[in-house]
Each structure stands twice: as structure tokens, then as C-alpha cells.
Design an enzyme around this catalytic site. Structure first.
Site, PDB file in Angstrom:
ATOM      1  N   GLU A   1       0.867  -1.182   0.000  1.00 39.77           N
ATOM      2  CA  GLU A   1       0.000   0.000   0.000  1.00 39.77           C
ATOM      3  C   GLU A   1       0.901   1.228   0.000  1.00 39.77           C
ATOM      4  O   GLU A   1       1.215   1.763   1.060  1.00 39.77           O
ATOM      5  CB  GLU A   1      -0.896  -0.025   1.246  1.00 39.77           C
ATOM      6  CG  GLU A   1      -1.672  -1.323   1.357  1.00 39.77           C
ATOM      7  CD  GLU A   1      -2.578  -1.425   2.589  1.00 39.77           C
ATOM      8  OE1 GLU A   1      -3.644  -2.010   2.454  1.00 39.77           O
ATOM      9  OE2 GLU A   1      -2.217  -0.928   3.669  1.00 39.77           O
TER      10      GLU A   1
ATOM     11  N   ASP B   1      -0.334  -0.702  10.516  1.00 43.04           N
ATOM     12  CA  ASP B   1       0.023  -2.035  11.004  1.00 43.04           C
ATOM     13  C   ASP B   1       1.367  -2.496  10.451  1.00 43.04           C
ATOM     14  O   ASP B   1       1.900  -3.519  10.871  1.00 43.04           O
ATOM     15  CB  ASP B   1      -1.072  -3.056  10.641  1.00 43.04           C
ATOM     16  CG  ASP B   1      -2.130  -3.135  11.725  1.00 43.04           C
ATOM     17  OD1 ASP B   1      -1.908  -2.558  12.804  1.00 43.04           O
ATOM     18  OD2 ASP B   1      -3.171  -3.779  11.500  1.00 43.04           O
TER      19      ASP B   1
ATOM     20  N   LYS C   1      -7.256  -6.380  10.744  1.00 41.20           N
ATOM     21  CA  LYS C   1      -7.888  -5.068  10.674  1.00 41.20           C
ATOM     22  C   LYS C   1      -8.827  -4.821  11.855  1.00 41.20           C
ATOM     23  O   LYS C   1      -8.887  -3.698  12.367  1.00 41.20           O
ATOM     24  CB  LYS C   1      -8.660  -4.935   9.366  1.00 41.20           C
ATOM     25  CG  LYS C   1      -9.212  -3.558   9.196  1.00 41.20           C
ATOM     26  CD  LYS C   1      -9.940  -3.394   7.904  1.00 41.20           C
ATOM     27  CE  LYS C   1     -10.833  -2.188   8.006  1.00 41.20           C
ATOM     28  NZ  LYS C   1     -11.795  -2.138   6.921  1.00 41.20           N
TER      29      LYS C   1
ATOM     30  N   ASP D   1     -10.563   2.434   4.190  1.00 34.97           N
ATOM     31  CA  ASP D   1      -9.314   1.765   3.842  1.00 34.97           C
ATOM     32  C   ASP D   1      -8.382   2.825   3.267  1.00 34.97           C
ATOM     33  O   ASP D   1      -8.846   3.841   2.756  1.00 34.97           O
ATOM     34  CB  ASP D   1      -9.559   0.703   2.763  1.00 34.97           C
ATOM     35  CG  ASP D   1     -10.330  -0.488   3.296  1.00 34.97           C
ATOM     36  OD1 ASP D   1     -10.537  -0.546   4.515  1.00 34.97           O
ATOM     37  OD2 ASP D   1     -10.722  -1.345   2.480  1.00 34.97           O
TER      38      ASP D   1
ATOM     39  N   ASP E   1     -15.873  -6.996   8.736  1.00 31.86           N
ATOM     40  CA  ASP E   1     -16.903  -5.995   8.473  1.00 31.86           C
ATOM     41  C   ASP E   1     -18.306  -6.606   8.495  1.00 31.86           C
ATOM     42  O   ASP E   1     -19.185  -6.133   9.222  1.00 31.86           O
ATOM     43  CB  ASP E   1     -16.640  -5.253   7.158  1.00 31.86           C
ATOM     44  CG  ASP E   1     -16.227  -6.178   6.013  1.00 31.86           C
ATOM     45  OD1 ASP E   1     -16.112  -7.394   6.250  1.00 31.86           O
ATOM     46  OD2 ASP E   1     -16.040  -5.687   4.892  1.00 31.86           O
TER      47      ASP E   1
HETATM   48  O1  LIG Z   1      -3.545  -6.552   9.515  1.00 35.19           O
HETATM   49  C1  LIG Z   1      -4.155  -5.759   8.822  1.00 35.19           C
HETATM   50  C2  LIG Z   1      -4.669  -6.108   7.550  1.00 35.19           C
HETATM   51  C3  LIG Z   1      -5.343  -5.149   6.810  1.00 35.19           C
HETATM   52  N1  LIG Z   1      -5.513  -3.887   7.275  1.00 35.19           N
HETATM   53  C4  LIG Z   1      -6.226  -2.879   6.446  1.00 35.19           C
HETATM   54  O2  LIG Z   1      -7.458  -3.374   6.007  1.00 35.19           O
HETATM   55  C5  LIG Z   1      -7.870  -2.683   4.838  1.00 35.19           C
HETATM   56  C6  LIG Z   1      -8.460  -3.634   3.827  1.00 35.19           C
HETATM   57  O3  LIG Z   1      -7.481  -4.481   3.251  1.00 35.19           O
HETATM   58  P1  LIG Z   1      -7.446  -4.813   1.700  1.00 35.19           P
HETATM   59  O4  LIG Z   1      -6.269  -5.691   1.482  1.00 35.19           O
HETATM   60  O5  LIG Z   1      -7.566  -3.578   0.910  1.00 35.19           O
HETATM   61  O6  LIG Z   1      -8.725  -5.707   1.519  1.00 35.19           O
HETATM   62  P2  LIG Z   1     -10.041  -5.502   0.632  1.00 35.19           P
HETATM   63  O7  LIG Z   1     -10.499  -6.854   0.190  1.00 35.19           O
HETATM   64  O8  LIG Z   1      -9.877  -4.480  -0.389  1.00 35.19           O
HETATM   65  O9  LIG Z   1     -11.024  -5.002   1.764  1.00 35.19           O
HETATM   66  C7  LIG Z   1     -12.393  -5.240   1.831  1.00 35.19           C
HETATM   67  O10 LIG Z   1     -12.647  -6.358   2.658  1.00 35.19           O
HETATM   68  C8  LIG Z   1     -12.136  -6.259   3.997  1.00 35.19           C
HETATM   69  C9  LIG Z   1     -12.491  -7.529   4.737  1.00 35.19           C
HETATM   70  O11 LIG Z   1     -13.802  -7.884   4.515  1.00 35.19           O
HETATM   71  C10 LIG Z   1     -12.693  -5.032   4.684  1.00 35.19           C
HETATM   72  O12 LIG Z   1     -12.101  -4.899   5.943  1.00 35.19           O
HETATM   73  C11 LIG Z   1     -12.367  -3.826   3.866  1.00 35.19           C
HETATM   74  O13 LIG Z   1     -12.867  -2.655   4.462  1.00 35.19           O
HETATM   75  C12 LIG Z   1     -12.978  -3.995   2.476  1.00 35.19           C
HETATM   76  O14 LIG Z   1     -12.683  -2.866   1.683  1.00 35.19           O
HETATM   77  C13 LIG Z   1      -6.634  -1.943   4.322  1.00 35.19           C
HETATM   78  O15 LIG Z   1      -6.796  -0.570   4.557  1.00 35.19           O
HETATM   79  C14 LIG Z   1      -5.523  -2.524   5.165  1.00 35.19           C
HETATM   80  O16 LIG Z   1      -4.516  -1.611   5.383  1.00 35.19           O
HETATM   81  C15 LIG Z   1      -5.020  -3.545   8.522  1.00 35.19           C
HETATM   82  O17 LIG Z   1      -5.148  -2.402   8.956  1.00 35.19           O
HETATM   83  N2  LIG Z   1      -4.366  -4.494   9.262  1.00 35.19           N
HETATM   84 MN   LIG Z   2      -8.979  -2.678  -0.650  1.00 34.16          MN
END
Ligand SMILES: O=c1ccn([C@@H]2O[C@H](COP(=O)(O)OP(=O)(O)O[C@H]3O[C@H](CO)[C@@H](O)[C@H](O)[C@H]3O)[C@@H](O)[C@H]2O)c(=O)[nH]1
Ligand SMILES: [Mn+2]
Length: 652
Positions: A11, A40, A174, A198, A359
Site C-alpha cells: 500500500e 500495522d 484489521k 481503507d 466488516d
Molecule cells: O492486519 C491488517 C490487515 C489489513 N488492514 C487494512 O485493512 C484494509 C483492507 O485491506 P485490503 O487488502 O484492501 O482488503 P479488501 O479486500 O480491499 O477489503 C475489503 O474487505 C475487507 C475484509 O472484509 C474489509 O475490511 C475492507 O474494508 C474492504 O474494503 C486496508 O486498509 C488494510 O490496510 C489492517 O489495517 N491491518
Molecule cells: Mn482494498
């Protein structure tokens, strides 16, 4: 306002910076806002980028407000040239050029830092970042910017947080980060509402806070626990078949849910009522909030946190500290990795643990306490994010999603219990079940994909023959299905071209189903059997400022690697090749009478091959566009095994 990031490589900090800038610049009295960034990855790069961004923000925010800029994420704003009309106020162009210069300088600084060209200057704080291991480090909290004077048109507070991580403590990905932020913001600023996004979801509409507050405040009887903005993307291609899914969700499913208990919580672009996270039920009258519920066993051992939670639950006036730095000690305390030990955090308080789709789980738990949620779809859309443009990322994302949803289904958090024993409405429960079982589709999908090959190889049939009238039924189903998608495409104002893409690339859903979903199911089975743990794989994010240079077709974007995720689909393809060859050459002895495979099975087999066309290309592709040898060998073995176990048809 919470922003989460987890890995400065996957990211890139410039993405997070843009999201933060778009939030700092929203139209709302700034002394009521604070922005917390949870890192994180515990990366000095992220902190450095935010510090630099806060300097830029001092120019950017007043500029946006002065000229009523709509898109306040600079990378998007500057990707279009300014519309210079006769209305452009004098001096605008100079300021615009200056701002663009400044933004480019900011990008350059961050880029240099990423490339390790410029040494990061943490002269004051270098103790913190010395020898940092992102999985094993103490808490770092830095107040990057603090609004001292309580003026409504300055900059909101900006705080950097890297919660403590220890290898022997589960940090719950998360959900854990969100809980840490909830506590830290609780002892520092304690706003009654919390927005979370995010790192790649910028605010696309500067009035979002006003929109959300309209829906959360000012009703005699409060019902809404959270206001969810639909997840939308800025880099979706024209006539994109994936878009049609999003549009369908936003136009039909979400408003449908709004008629029951409201939309699911999507993890980003959502305003929450803080007291809901402290365990408050809709029907709780204040009398229920006895001091016993506000004790250490519930919230953890921090008098400051308990005091702040009491103020929120009893809706007392919130006393904000005059100086954020006074609250930093308390914030360090609540960010401790052991803080949640023997408390209700992750269970009844805060974001709920136990699924990588925290979520959906958290939203469901809120609905189960009788709360409703509200959907908000302003024009222009509230938040926009980047849709993954490489398939690899899509697969990881889908697999994680499916895994997380099934984790919920096969646990004590299953919505059926919430309907039986709590306040989840029956129809809302059905809606949750509908999404939770999504991954299970992959099993019938797999069976159906195998069926034609199986029939051709064993020379049996599952479809009526051409001369049988029953064939009409099958043909009609096929036709009606595609006419229906055509109708829903035209209905939502998209072109016939989009429908065609959906028809031809739409089998994508089959690819996803037999790769990512199938592996999601397998992951969950392994978890249930106690063989392996589920982890949250963060997806790679990229910043593409304009969509016009993305003429790439879908196939061209399909990349492969050594991951076992590609094995079943490749094996399936081999199977169909063999089957088609067998049938074409008539290698199988004919079955008795009309019982053999016929044209129907052949057509189905060809259809499966067409669905997996990117894989056919992958067989001949090179580099990342080609399927690696190891995968091909494994798939061939799998296909041979399948054929071996097919019953042999002996001529009698
Ligand atoms: O240990 C962790 C892992 C992830 N994240 C954050 O979680 C967010 C979502 O991660 P991403 O890899 O972008 O996953 P997505 O599949 O795009 O996320 C979707 O799916 C996730 C799980 O269902 C939700 O939490 C998100 O809000 C939703 O946008 C990002 O901002 C990460 O930085 C953390 O803060 N800590
Ligand atoms: Mn995402």
C-alpha cells in the site's frame, strides 16, 4: 476519521497520503474533526509521508475550500486539467499551478524516501524506529498536527498510530487495528461518531460528513447505528462486466436491504455511532447502563477509557483535553497488545474478532442488537477506491472474502442463532445467509464443469438428444438467463456492448469460482479441521490516476504464478481437451443405443473451454502471462487421476 494501512510496500504511502488529504479537507468545522492513521506495517516511510503531507495540507485545505474543489484527493484532482471558464476567479490559475508544483514536490519527496534516496529525518523520534520489526514492536503514537486554537477553518488533528505487536499475541488484523483506534481516539478526542476508510478509499464528495450527520442526528428516536456509503471505484473500465455487478448491488440489493434492517457494513466508507461499539443496544434505556457494565472487565484497565466511554454511553458532554499531548500517555496504555486480555473487546465491545471479513461480522452483530443501518448515496459518490486491475490481486481478495464469510457461517456467529436468540430480523438473516454461502457455489460449479467432460470420457449423457423435445427446456433456460442479464444491463442504462462483455468475459465469474472461491472453501475446511489458521492477506494497491490509459483487455491482465490456486482450473481444462479429443475421434466404444454422449455434451464442453479461455492463453503465454510448468504438471496429474477413476465403458 480512521484510515488503516498495513504494509508500505503493498500500500504505497502516496495512496494513504491522498486519502488522508481528502479527509482533512472535508467541509465541516475542523475543530470537531480528528484523523487517525493506523499503520500495522509500522513503517517510518508512512510516518514520514504523513508529516510531509501535513505540511502540504496547510496549503491544500484552504485552496480546496476557497475554490470549492470537488475532488480533494490531489492525485485525482491534478489528473484532470482545470476547467478554465470565464468564471474562474482571478488568481485561480496561479494558485492552481503553485498547488500542482507543491504536490509534485510532495510526491517527489515521498518517492525519494521510498527509493531510499533521502535519509528520513526523525531526529526527535529515531529511538522509536530503530530496529523495528513490523511484527514485534512497541506502540508508536505521534501527534503530527494538533489544532491548538479551536477555530473551525483550520486543519483537523492528525495522529499516527502503530499499535504494539508481539509475536505471541494475536493482533486480529484489521479488526484489531480498528479496536485500537477506537480506544486511542476515545481517550484523545472521543467524538461520538467515527468514520473509517481503507487507505485507498478517498473522499470524493467534500460534504460526506454533513450527509452522514443528517442521517445520524436530529431524529427523536435514534435507530441508525451506522451510515454506509456504497463501495465504488474510480478505475472501472467502460462496459466493464465487473461494474455491472457493483451497479446491480448498489441499485437493487442495497436499497432492498434498506427496507429491512439496512445495508451490510462494508468495512470502508462508513460512519459509526461510537456508543454502538460500546455495547449499547437499541432498546437499552439509560437505566441499563449500570456502572457494573462499565467496569474493567468490560473495557479494560484504563480509567481514562472508562470515563470517556461513560460520557459516550450516557451522552454526557464530552470533555476534550486542551492539549492532545496530555492524553498521549493514556493512548499508549490502551494501545498495548495485552490491553484486551480478559475484556470484552472483540466480543461484545468494538469490532468483532473471528473472521477475516470482520466488516460483515461486526455489522451483523450490530443488527442483532436491534439497530438499523442506513445507506447514503449522494451524487457525486461519497468515496471512491481503486478496483484491483490485476487478476492475481482479485483472486487473493475473493479468496479472503469467501473464507471470511464461511468462517462466520460455520461458527457460533451464524446469523441463524442471531435470529433465534437475538434481534436479527428473519429477512435480514436470509440476506446474510445469501451472502455467507456465496463460496459454496463453487462446489456445484465444479460438478457442473466436470459433468460434460465426464460424460464425453465415459460416453454417457446428461442432456437429452437433439431430436428429443426436452432439449427445448435446456435451450430455453440458457436463452432466458442471457436475455435477463441483457434486460438488467439495459435497465441500468448500460450498453449492449457491456452485456456482450458480460457474456463473453462474464464466465470470469466461473474462473473466480473455481479458483478463489474453491480455495476459500478449502481454507475454511482446513481451519475447521484445525489444520491451518486463516490469515488476512493484504492486497496490492496501485495508483492509476486516469482510466483512459487503461485500454487493456481482461485477458491481457490475467497473470499466473506458482500458487496452487490455478491448479484445479488448469486440470479442468486438460480434462476437457482430452474429452473433446476422445469424442471427436470416437475413441470411446459406443454405448448401447442412444445412451452415448451427444452434441449437447460436446457443446457444453466447448463452452467450458471458452469460459476458461484466459487459461488456454496462459498455456501458451510467457512470463507472468504463462502458467508455470509446475502448475501444468500438477494439473496434468490431477486430470489423469480423474480419468483413471472414471468408470470404464466396456462393450458388451
Ligand atoms: O492486519 C491488517 C490487515 C489489513 N488492514 C487494512 O485493512 C484494509 C483492507 O485491506 P485490503 O487488502 O484492501 O482488503 P479488501 O479486500 O480491499 O477489503 C475489503 O474487505 C475487507 C475484509 O472484509 C474489509 O475490511 C475492507 O474494508 C474492504 O474494503 C486496508 O486498509 C488494510 O490496510 C489492517 O489495517 N491491518
Ligand atoms: Mn482494498
Amino acid at each position: 476519521m480512521f484510515v488503516t494501512t498495513a504494509d508500505a510496500k503493498l500500500e504505497p504511502p502516496i495512496i494513504t497520503v491522498n486519502t488522508v488529504l481528502s479527509l482533512l479537507a472535508v467541509d465541516y468545522p475542523t475543530h470537531k474533526l480528528a484523523c487517525y492513521v493506523s499503520d500495522d506495517g509500522c513503517s517510518p516511510l508512512t510516518l514520514y509521508s504523513l508529516v510531509e503531507a501535513s505540511k502540504f495540507a496547510k496549503l491544500w485545505v484552504p485552496f480546496c475550500k476557497k475554490y470549492h474543489v470537488q475532488v480533494r484527493a490531489p492525485f485525482r484532482y491534478f489528473s484532470d486539467n482545470p476547467i478554465l471558464s470565464s468564471y474562474s476567479p482571478s488568481g485561480f490559475l496561479q494558485e492552481w499551478t503553485k498547488m500542482k508544483d507543491e504536490y509534485e514536490k510532495l510526491c517527489q519527496k515521498i518517492e525519494d524516501a521510498v527509493q531510499n534516496l533521502a535519509p528520513l529525518d526523525f531526529s526527535r523520534d529515531n529511538v522509536d524506529f530503530a530496529h523495528i520489526d513490523s511484527r514485534n514492536h512497541p506502540t508508536i503514537i505521534k501527534v503530527i498536527w494538533e489544532t491548538k486554537e479551536r477555530i473551525s477553518n483550520g486543519l483537523p488533528h492528525l495522529v499516527y498510530v502503530a499499535r504494539e505487536k508481539r509475536p505471541n499475541h494475536s493482533h486480529h488484523y484489521k479488526a484489531g487495528a480498528m479496536n485500537a483506534l477506537t480506544r486511542i481516539s476515545g481517550v484523545m478526542t472521543n467524538a461520538p461518531f467515527m468514520l473509517n476508510v481503507d487507505c485507498d478509499m478517498y473522499a470524493n464528495n467534500p460534504k460526506i460528513v454533513l450527509h452522514a450527520m443528517c442521517l445520524l442526528l436530529g431524529f427523536k428516536q435514534e435507530k441508525g447505528a451506522f451510515v454506509q456509503f456504497p463501495q465504488m471505484f474510480y478505475n472501472i473500465l467502460k462496459d466493464d462486466p465487473c461494474e455491472s455487478k457493483v451497479v446491480e448491488a448498489v441499485k437493487k440489493i442495497w436499497p432492498g436491504l434498506a427496507g429491512i434492517q439496512g445495508p451490510f457494513y462494508a468495512g470502508t466508507g462508513c460512519f459509526h455511532r461510537r456508543k454502538v461499539f460500546y455495547g449499547s443496544s437499541l432498546t437499552d434505556n439509560e437505566g441499563n447502563l449500570t456502572s457494573e457494565r462499565l467496569n474493567k472487565g468490560c473495557f479494560g484497565n484504563s480509567p481514562e477509557l472508562i470515563r470517556s466511554a461513560t460520557q459516550i454511553l450516557l451522552e454526557e458532554n464530552i470533555d476534550q483535553p486542551d492539549d492532545l499531548s496530555c492524553a498521549v500517555d493514556a493512548a499508549y496504555h490502551v494501545a498495548h497488545s495485552e490491553f484486551e486480555h480478559d475484556t470484552l473487546w472483540g466480543k461484545k465491545v468494538g469490532w468483532v474478532y473471528g473472521s477475516v471479513t470482520e466488516d460483515v461480522l461486526t455489522g451483523m452483530k450490530i443488527h442483532a442488537r436491534g439497530w438499523k443501518s442506513i445507506i447514503c448515496m449522494p451524487e457525486p459518490p461519497g468515496f471512491l477506491g481503486a478496483a484491483p486491475s490485476i487478476t492475481h490481486v482479485m483472486l487473493i481478495q475473493r479468496k479472503r472474502g469467501i473464507t471470511g464469510l464461511l468462517e462466520i457461517l460455520f461458527s457460533k456467529n451464524c446469523p441463524i442463532f442471531a435470529t433465534l436468540y437475538a434481534k436479527l430480523e428473519f429477512r435480514q438473516c436470509l440476506a446474510y445467509l445469501w451472502i455467507l454461502i456465496w463460496g459454496l457455489h463453487s462446489i456445484p460449479d465444479l460438478c457442473y464443469a466436470l459433468l460434460p467432460a465426464y460424460c464425453l470420457i465415459t460416453n454417457s449423457h446428461f442432456l437429452p438428444k437433439v431430436q428429443e423435445p426436452a432439449l427445448i427446456i435446456f435451450a430455453a433456460v440458457f436463452l432466458i438467463k442471457h436475455l435477463n442479464t441483457l434486460h438488467s444491463n439495459l435497465d441500468s442504462g448500460r450498453s449492449i456492448r457491456a452485456w456482450w462483455n458480460q457474456l463473453t468475459v462474464g464466465p470470469w465469474s466461473k474462473i473466480l469460482s473455481l479458483t478463489a472461491s474453491l480455495f476459500g472453501v478449502i481454507t475454511v475446511v482446513f481451519k475447521l479441521l484445525g489444520i491451518s489458521e486463516v490469515t488476512f492477506e493484504v492486497t496490492q494497491k496501485e495508483q492509476n490516476s486516469s482510466s483512459s490509459d487503461q485500454e487493456a483487455t481482461y485477458d491481457a491482465r490475467f497473470t499466473f504464478d506458482e500458487s496452487p490456486i490455478f491448479v484445479p482450473a488448469t486440470a479442468l481444462l486438460f480434462l476437457h481437451f482430452t474429452a473433446l479429443v476422445t469424442a471427436a475421434l470416437g475413441l470411446q466404444p459406443p454405448a448401447h443405443g442412444v445412451n452415448g454422449a451427444g452434441l449437447g455434451e460436446m457443446m457444453c464442453s466447448v463452452w467450458v473451454v471458452l469460459c476458461f479461455w484466459p487459461f488456454v492463453k496462459g498455456l501458451f503465454g510467457e512470463g507472468k502471462y504463462g502458467i508455470p510448468m509446475a502448475t501444468i504438471v500438477k494439473s496434468a496429474v490431477l486430470a489423469l487421476l480423474f480419468m483413471h477413476f472414471c468408470p470404464k465403458n466396456t462393450t458388451s
